[in-house]
Each structure stands twice: as C-alpha cells, then as structure tokens.
Design a protein around this motif. Sequence first.
Motif, PDB file in Angstrom:
ATOM      1  N   UNK A   1      94.698  -4.719  33.762  1.00  0.00           N
ATOM      2  CA  UNK A   1      95.228  -5.197  34.937  1.00  0.00           C
ATOM      3  C   UNK A   1      96.389  -4.122  35.606  1.00  0.00           C
ATOM      4  N   UNK A   2      96.280  -3.546  36.724  1.00  0.00           N
ATOM      5  CA  UNK A   2      97.484  -2.736  37.521  1.00  0.00           C
ATOM      6  C   UNK A   2      98.964  -3.555  37.541  1.00  0.00           C
ATOM      7  N   UNK A   3     100.016  -3.001  37.316  1.00  0.00           N
ATOM      8  CA  UNK A   3     101.054  -3.735  37.473  1.00  0.00           C
ATOM      9  C   UNK A   3     101.845  -3.283  38.597  1.00  0.00           C
ATOM     10  N   UNK A   4     102.896  -3.810  39.085  1.00  0.00           N
ATOM     11  CA  UNK A   4     103.575  -3.589  40.231  1.00  0.00           C
ATOM     12  C   UNK A   4     104.044  -2.019  40.273  1.00  0.00           C
ATOM     13  N   UNK A   5     104.400  -1.456  39.075  1.00  0.00           N
ATOM     14  CA  UNK A   5     104.724  -0.151  39.279  1.00  0.00           C
ATOM     15  C   UNK A   5     103.602   0.686  39.663  1.00  0.00           C
ATOM     16  N   UNK A   6     102.256   0.337  39.264  1.00  0.00           N
ATOM     17  CA  UNK A   6     101.188   1.182  39.497  1.00  0.00           C
ATOM     18  C   UNK A   6     100.937   1.292  41.164  1.00  0.00           C
ATOM     19  N   UNK A   7     100.984   0.081  41.608  1.00  0.00           N
ATOM     20  CA  UNK A   7     100.745  -0.059  43.172  1.00  0.00           C
ATOM     21  C   UNK A   7     101.916   0.641  43.675  1.00  0.00           C
ATOM     22  N   UNK A   8     103.256   0.453  43.353  1.00  0.00           N
ATOM     23  CA  UNK A   8     104.428   0.943  44.181  1.00  0.00           C
ATOM     24  C   UNK A   8     104.334   2.373  44.140  1.00  0.00           C
ATOM     25  N   UNK A   9     103.869   3.287  43.321  1.00  0.00           N
ATOM     26  CA  UNK A   9     103.614   4.642  43.344  1.00  0.00           C
ATOM     27  C   UNK A   9     102.656   5.006  44.539  1.00  0.00           C
ATOM     28  N   UNK A  10     101.546   4.096  44.589  1.00  0.00           N
ATOM     29  CA  UNK A  10     100.932   4.693  45.909  1.00  0.00           C
ATOM     30  C   UNK A  10     101.803   4.109  47.245  1.00  0.00           C
ATOM     31  N   UNK A  11     102.204   2.923  47.391  1.00  0.00           N
ATOM     32  CA  UNK A  11     103.106   2.654  48.551  1.00  0.00           C
ATOM     33  C   UNK A  11     104.136   3.810  48.649  1.00  0.00           C
ATOM     34  N   UNK A  12     104.842   4.327  47.810  1.00  0.00           N
ATOM     35  CA  UNK A  12     105.541   5.155  47.881  1.00  0.00           C
ATOM     36  C   UNK A  12     104.927   6.695  48.586  1.00  0.00           C
ATOM     37  N   UNK A  13     104.022   6.948  48.132  1.00  0.00           N
ATOM     38  CA  UNK A  13     103.085   8.242  48.465  1.00  0.00           C
ATOM     39  C   UNK A  13     102.579   8.201  50.100  1.00  0.00           C
TER      40      UNK A  13
ATOM     41  N   UNK B   1     103.916   9.190  55.885  1.00  0.00           N
ATOM     42  CA  UNK B   1     104.090   8.406  57.353  1.00  0.00           C
ATOM     43  C   UNK B   1     103.173   7.399  57.547  1.00  0.00           C
ATOM     44  N   UNK B   2     102.140   7.017  56.591  1.00  0.00           N
ATOM     45  CA  UNK B   2     101.128   5.865  56.762  1.00  0.00           C
ATOM     46  C   UNK B   2     101.872   4.765  56.280  1.00  0.00           C
ATOM     47  N   UNK B   3     102.453   4.007  57.386  1.00  0.00           N
ATOM     48  CA  UNK B   3     103.254   2.882  57.047  1.00  0.00           C
ATOM     49  C   UNK B   3     102.075   1.625  56.912  1.00  0.00           C
ATOM     50  N   UNK B   4     101.351   1.684  57.936  1.00  0.00           N
ATOM     51  CA  UNK B   4     100.380   0.790  57.810  1.00  0.00           C
ATOM     52  C   UNK B   4      99.509   0.764  56.406  1.00  0.00           C
ATOM     53  N   UNK B   5      99.006   1.753  56.161  1.00  0.00           N
ATOM     54  CA  UNK B   5      98.455   2.010  54.641  1.00  0.00           C
ATOM     55  C   UNK B   5      99.306   1.355  53.646  1.00  0.00           C
ATOM     56  N   UNK B   6     100.711   1.872  53.555  1.00  0.00           N
ATOM     57  CA  UNK B   6     101.574   1.315  52.894  1.00  0.00           C
ATOM     58  C   UNK B   6     101.661  -0.339  52.508  1.00  0.00           C
TER      59      UNK B   6
ATOM     60  N   UNK C   1      99.792  -5.835  50.409  1.00  0.00           N
ATOM     61  CA  UNK C   1      98.774  -6.950  50.697  1.00  0.00           C
ATOM     62  C   UNK C   1      97.838  -7.030  49.543  1.00  0.00           C
ATOM     63  N   UNK C   2      97.062  -6.019  49.189  1.00  0.00           N
ATOM     64  CA  UNK C   2      96.361  -5.870  48.173  1.00  0.00           C
ATOM     65  C   UNK C   2      96.758  -6.231  46.762  1.00  0.00           C
ATOM     66  N   UNK C   3      98.067  -5.638  46.582  1.00  0.00           N
ATOM     67  CA  UNK C   3      98.732  -6.312  45.542  1.00  0.00           C
ATOM     68  C   UNK C   3      99.085  -7.687  45.314  1.00  0.00           C
ATOM     69  N   UNK C   4      99.091  -8.318  46.394  1.00  0.00           N
ATOM     70  CA  UNK C   4      99.418  -9.904  46.180  1.00  0.00           C
ATOM     71  C   UNK C   4      98.005 -10.434  45.900  1.00  0.00           C
ATOM     72  N   UNK C   5      96.885  -9.790  46.798  1.00  0.00           N
ATOM     73  CA  UNK C   5      95.504 -10.558  46.552  1.00  0.00           C
ATOM     74  C   UNK C   5      94.906 -10.141  45.172  1.00  0.00           C
TER      75      UNK C   5
END
Length: 378
Positions: free
Chosen positions: A234-246, A251-256, A261-265
């Motif tokens: 299972x990925x954790x919050x840190x796993x996802x947050x690194x992608x959010x940061x990238x 500049x892809x705020x919508x993607x972030x 939302x994918x995290x929550x799901x």
Amino acid sequence: VKAGRAAEVAAAFDAYVAAGGSPTLRTYTDLITALSKRELQRRNRRSRQRFSDDKEHHDNTDVDAASGNRTSDAIDLWRALSTADTDDDALVPDAQAYTAAVGAFMAHGMVTEGDALVREMNRRGVAAGARLYNTLIAARGRLGDIDGVRAAERAMRDAGVRPNAATHGSRVAAYVRCGELELAERALRSGMGDRDEAKPTVHAYTALVQGLSRAGKVDEAREWIREMRRRRVPPNAHTYSTIVDALVRRGDVGGAEAVVEEMREDGVEPTAVTYNTLLKSCVSNRVDETNSTMDSASRDSSETSPMSSSKGGDDAASTSSSREETERVNLDRARRVLESMRAAGVDTTVVTYNTLIDACIKNGEPTEATMGVLGALV
C-alpha cells in the motif's frame, strides 16, 4: 527513546551517570542509536532549510535548559563506552554496539572514523549483520558516492550476509540520491524476487517514486504506484505527496489536485505536508514569467514600430487583467485548500501559515487580510 525524545534521554543519561549509575552495553547501544537518528533528522532539516534564516537546528549538540550544560551526543557516548570496556568485560562492544557507533559517525559526516570502526570490527572478528551494511549503503548514498554504495554492496555479498527488506530500501534510496534512477529501479526489481520476509517495503518504492518525480518523470512515478497496488504494497501519504509536489512544481495544479483525490479514493488521507504542497501552487505566479517576456518584447518593438504606443497600452491592459485573474484564482485556491485541510481535521503548521502569508503577498491580498492570517497563526 521509543518516543524519539533524544535530548531528554541524553540529559537523563548524564544525570544517571553523575548519580553513580552503571549503564549496560544495551543502554549505550540504544542511546547511541536514538541520538544518531536524531542527528540524521537534523541533517535532513538543515538540507531542507539551507536557504532559510532559521538556525534552530544548526548545531550538533543540546543544552539542558535548566542547567545550561551541554548534553551528550552519540559520539560522546561511544567514546565513553570505548573507555569503559577496558575495565569491564560486560561493556566490550558487540555487533549491535559497533553498528550503532558506525551509524553515529556516518550521521555526523565523520566517514573516515566510521570506516575505521568497520575495520576494527573485522580485526576483532565481530561478525556484522545486514544492519551494518544497510547503514554503510545509506551513508554513501547521502554523500552521492556511487562507488562507495557499490563497495558496501560487494562487502555485504563477500561476507555472506543476506539482504533484508531494509537493505533493498537503502539501496534504492542510495541510488536515487546518486542520480542513478536506472540502477535504483533495477535494485527494486531485484528485491522483488527475494524471499517474502525480505521483499521491498513501501520505503523502497517511495524512494523510487520520489526520485522519478523530482526528475520530472511523473508518469513513470504514477506507474510505480500502480505496481505497488498490484504487489499489495500500500502506498502511503508520503508516496503520493512526492507526486503532488512534482506536479505543483511544473505548474499542473489540476493534476496535483487529482492525485490528492486519488489518494482519498485509495484510502490514504492527505497529511499537512500534502496540503502545504498544494498551497505552494498558490504562491508561484506564472503570469509574472510571461509578463517579463512580453514586457521585454514590447520594449524591443517600441524602438522600431510607430504603432507601439497604442498597441503597448493594449498589451499592458491585457497583461494587468491576466495578472489580476491569476491572483484571484490563486487566492481562491488557497482558501479552498485551507478549508479542505480543516474539514479533514489535519492540523495546520507553521509552514501552512508561512505559505499562506506568502500567497497573500504575491497575489496582492490587502494588508489587513495578510495580517489576519498572521493573527490566526499567533
């Protein structure tokens, strides 16, 4: 020690010794390990704050608030143990103690001394376990020393020590720090074929995801998250947050926001770090960069075009309108992120408020509103 309150532990240890107490070998080992971990955390903070004026964590020692005396660090404790073992056979360092000490020297950046301890272990015939080699691999990785990483791996193989899950995590993270993403991926894949109890954990996968994300390879990073799910890691919050940061950085705020939302799901709740990362997107104003280019072009053309006066005025009005719209969108997003953070019950941090204040200033929010944010922080 278990709570990670290393400064209090060190002060208690000093008080215990001053009162005539006799620490055991295990006491020394546990304390050296705890204090080394604290030093590593400090180094990581210093690395993140290298452009900051915050000097809170820039020293390597602690001062007891009550007495003003300096408390022991991991190196002090190892030296105390080294002296004590000449008088007490029960304090002769074993493999665990040596491993803790090597970690302490490496955490303080004293690589030569750490290597000397490894040689001393070999001379004394103290058999090292996987943890020592994991420590060496991680330390060389932090230095960006790819040859040192490989040397530690060879030494581990030559000693006949089998890797464990932490080994795979250390290898992947070390290769990522050395900028060798292909080798990091290869190390992770090789670990997948290991025995079940030694397969790579979320730490190894997250290290690779972070490396790929920082290199701008977000699609590959997201593919590795899908691979984690397939392998029931299972990925954790840190796993996802690194992608959010990238995504925020490019500049892809919508993607972030979509990744959040994918995290929550996926059943992973965003943390303060995740929300703070989203808030960063409200600070950067990409129109500024566009404007500087447009302004430069306008200045160049004004020297040759007789129409530049009226057209330049139209461009300036358009640019001003675009900037105002961007500022409004940024501030609306900042409020939305903060509301989501509070609704989720995630505590705001100093970083949250610093970023909010920065967003207010960069986006032309009135001074009263900015001071309101500061007031909330206080």
